[in-house]
Design a protein around this motif. Structure first.
Motif, PDB file in Angstrom:
ATOM      1  N   MET A 163       0.837  -1.184   0.000  1.00  0.00           N
ATOM      2  CA  MET A 163       0.000   0.000   0.000  1.00  0.00           C
ATOM      3  C   MET A 163       0.880   1.245   0.000  1.00  0.00           C
ATOM      4  SD  MET A 163      -3.116   0.914   2.482  1.00  0.00           S
ATOM      5  CE  MET A 163      -4.124   2.284   2.113  1.00  0.00           C
ATOM      6  N   GLN A 164       0.469   2.224  -0.749  1.00  0.00           N
ATOM      7  CA  GLN A 164       1.228   3.453  -0.919  1.00  0.00           C
ATOM      8  C   GLN A 164       1.030   4.389   0.280  1.00  0.00           C
ATOM      9  OE1 GLN A 164       0.096   5.396  -4.471  1.00  0.00           O
ATOM     10  NE2 GLN A 164       1.483   7.083  -4.215  1.00  0.00           N
ATOM     11  N   THR A 165       2.103   5.001   0.751  1.00  0.00           N
ATOM     12  CA  THR A 165       2.022   6.000   1.806  1.00  0.00           C
ATOM     13  C   THR A 165       1.704   7.340   1.174  1.00  0.00           C
ATOM     14  OG1 THR A 165       3.642   4.813   3.122  1.00  0.00           O
ATOM     15  CG2 THR A 165       3.273   7.118   3.671  1.00  0.00           C
ATOM     16  N   LEU A 166       0.679   8.011   1.694  1.00  0.00           N
ATOM     17  CA  LEU A 166       0.272   9.302   1.146  1.00  0.00           C
ATOM     18  C   LEU A 166       0.923  10.439   1.920  1.00  0.00           C
ATOM     19  CD1 LEU A 166      -3.531   8.584   0.673  1.00  0.00           C
ATOM     20  CD2 LEU A 166      -1.768   8.611  -1.091  1.00  0.00           C
ATOM     21  N   ALA A 167       1.284  11.489   1.215  1.00  0.00           N
ATOM     22  CA  ALA A 167       1.844  12.693   1.836  1.00  0.00           C
ATOM     23  C   ALA A 167       0.697  13.688   2.022  1.00  0.00           C
ATOM     24  CB  ALA A 167       2.942  13.281   0.959  1.00  0.00           C
ATOM     25  N   TRP A 168       0.083  13.681   3.206  1.00  0.00           N
ATOM     26  CA  TRP A 168      -1.063  14.538   3.499  1.00  0.00           C
ATOM     27  C   TRP A 168      -0.608  15.974   3.730  1.00  0.00           C
ATOM     28  CZ3 TRP A 168      -5.780  12.750   2.679  1.00  0.00           C
ATOM     29  CH2 TRP A 168      -5.991  11.378   2.715  1.00  0.00           C
ATOM     30  N   GLN A 169      -1.370  16.926   3.179  1.00  0.00           N
ATOM     31  CA  GLN A 169      -1.124  18.351   3.379  1.00  0.00           C
ATOM     32  C   GLN A 169      -2.408  19.004   3.856  1.00  0.00           C
ATOM     33  OE1 GLN A 169       0.142  19.855  -0.409  1.00  0.00           O
ATOM     34  NE2 GLN A 169       2.204  19.034  -0.200  1.00  0.00           N
ATOM     35  N   LYS A 170      -2.285  19.907   4.817  1.00  0.00           N
ATOM     36  CA  LYS A 170      -3.460  20.625   5.298  1.00  0.00           C
ATOM     37  C   LYS A 170      -3.884  21.645   4.250  1.00  0.00           C
ATOM     38  CE  LYS A 170      -3.751  23.879   8.693  1.00  0.00           C
ATOM     39  NZ  LYS A 170      -3.694  24.424  10.053  1.00  0.00           N
ATOM     40  N   SER A 171      -5.174  21.672   3.947  1.00  0.00           N
ATOM     41  CA  SER A 171      -5.704  22.637   2.996  1.00  0.00           C
ATOM     42  C   SER A 171      -5.464  24.053   3.495  1.00  0.00           C
ATOM     43  CB  SER A 171      -7.205  22.403   2.805  1.00  0.00           C
ATOM     44  OG  SER A 171      -7.789  23.476   2.103  1.00  0.00           O
ATOM     45  N   THR A 172      -5.116  24.949   2.590  1.00  0.00           N
ATOM     46  CA  THR A 172      -4.904  26.342   2.970  1.00  0.00           C
ATOM     47  C   THR A 172      -6.196  27.010   3.414  1.00  0.00           C
ATOM     48  OG1 THR A 172      -5.164  27.041   0.677  1.00  0.00           O
ATOM     49  CG2 THR A 172      -2.916  26.627   1.451  1.00  0.00           C
ATOM     50  N   TYR A 173      -7.339  26.437   3.055  1.00  0.00           N
ATOM     51  CA  TYR A 173      -8.626  26.991   3.468  1.00  0.00           C
ATOM     52  C   TYR A 173      -8.995  26.576   4.888  1.00  0.00           C
ATOM     53  CZ  TYR A 173      -9.280  28.386  -1.348  1.00  0.00           C
ATOM     54  OH  TYR A 173      -9.136  28.990  -2.563  1.00  0.00           O
ATOM     55  N   SER A 174      -8.241  25.683   5.503  1.00  0.00           N
ATOM     56  CA  SER A 174      -8.563  25.202   6.842  1.00  0.00           C
ATOM     57  C   SER A 174      -8.207  26.214   7.924  1.00  0.00           C
ATOM     58  CB  SER A 174      -7.827  23.889   7.126  1.00  0.00           C
ATOM     59  OG  SER A 174      -8.324  22.866   6.301  1.00  0.00           O
ATOM     60  N   GLY A 175      -7.289  27.092   7.668  1.00  0.00           N
ATOM     61  CA  GLY A 175      -6.884  28.067   8.671  1.00  0.00           C
ATOM     62  C   GLY A 175      -6.127  27.402   9.808  1.00  0.00           C
ATOM     63  N   ASP A 176      -6.199  28.023  10.987  1.00  0.00           N
ATOM     64  CA  ASP A 176      -5.469  27.516  12.140  1.00  0.00           C
ATOM     65  C   ASP A 176      -6.355  26.763  13.120  1.00  0.00           C
ATOM     66  OD1 ASP A 176      -3.083  28.569  11.243  1.00  0.00           O
ATOM     67  OD2 ASP A 176      -3.458  30.508  12.183  1.00  0.00           O
ATOM     68  N   GLY A 177      -7.623  26.564  12.801  1.00  0.00           N
ATOM     69  CA  GLY A 177      -8.548  25.890  13.703  1.00  0.00           C
ATOM     70  C   GLY A 177      -8.306  24.397  13.806  1.00  0.00           C
ATOM     71  N   SER A 178      -9.132  23.742  14.603  1.00  0.00           N
ATOM     72  CA  SER A 178      -8.980  22.303  14.800  1.00  0.00           C
ATOM     73  C   SER A 178      -9.788  21.490  13.790  1.00  0.00           C
ATOM     74  CB  SER A 178      -9.400  21.922  16.221  1.00  0.00           C
ATOM     75  OG  SER A 178     -10.767  22.257  16.419  1.00  0.00           O
ATOM     76  N   ASN A 179     -10.665  22.130  13.021  1.00  0.00           N
ATOM     77  CA  ASN A 179     -11.452  21.437  12.000  1.00  0.00           C
ATOM     78  C   ASN A 179     -10.770  21.629  10.653  1.00  0.00           C
ATOM     79  OD1 ASN A 179     -13.452  20.664  13.828  1.00  0.00           O
ATOM     80  ND2 ASN A 179     -14.428  22.652  13.659  1.00  0.00           N
ATOM     81  N   CYS A 180      -9.863  20.738  10.335  1.00  0.00           N
ATOM     82  CA  CYS A 180      -9.038  20.889   9.137  1.00  0.00           C
ATOM     83  C   CYS A 180      -9.355  19.821   8.097  1.00  0.00           C
ATOM     84  CB  CYS A 180      -7.560  20.794   9.501  1.00  0.00           C
ATOM     85  SG  CYS A 180      -7.056  22.045  10.680  1.00  0.00           S
ATOM     86  N   VAL A 181      -9.163  20.187   6.841  1.00  0.00           N
ATOM     87  CA  VAL A 181      -9.280  19.248   5.728  1.00  0.00           C
ATOM     88  C   VAL A 181      -7.864  18.994   5.217  1.00  0.00           C
ATOM     89  CG1 VAL A 181     -10.141  18.903   3.390  1.00  0.00           C
ATOM     90  CG2 VAL A 181     -11.583  20.030   5.095  1.00  0.00           C
ATOM     91  N   TYR A 182      -7.550  17.710   5.016  1.00  0.00           N
ATOM     92  CA  TYR A 182      -6.237  17.318   4.509  1.00  0.00           C
ATOM     93  C   TYR A 182      -6.388  16.717   3.116  1.00  0.00           C
ATOM     94  CZ  TYR A 182      -4.339  18.174   9.109  1.00  0.00           C
ATOM     95  OH  TYR A 182      -3.939  18.785  10.273  1.00  0.00           O
TER      96      TYR A 182
END
Length: 77
Positions: A1-20
């Motif tokens: 299985m391939q390891t994914l390089a997750w990045q936080k979306s720039t639209y997520s801001g600094d909050g705890s509800n983030c999209v990766y």
């Protein structure tokens, strides 16, 4: 299985509800939320672009649905 390089979306801001977001070399885009990291949405770049345009209110109607019933999402957990 391939390891994914997750990045936080720039639209997520600094909050705890983030999209990766992560992409594979084959072009599959994966998304997950910080509060449900084991639930992953997989899509294509074109479909993600269509979703973003729709959410922004700039979606152009699709002339040909990808599936006979018109539904396009593909979710995996």
């Amino acid at each position: 299985m391939q390891t994914l390089a997750w990045q936080k979306s720039t639209y997520s801001g600094d909050g705890s509800n983030c999209v990766y977001v992560a992409a594979t070399p084959a072009g599959t885009i994966h998304l997950h939320e910080s509060d449900a990291p084991n639930v992953v949405l997989s899509t294509t770049q074109d479909r993600l672009g269509t979703l973003i345009r729709h959410l922004k209110g700039t979606a152009e109607p699709s002339s040909t649905p990808d599936q006979p019933d018109g539904h396009q999402p593909e979710c995996r957990s």
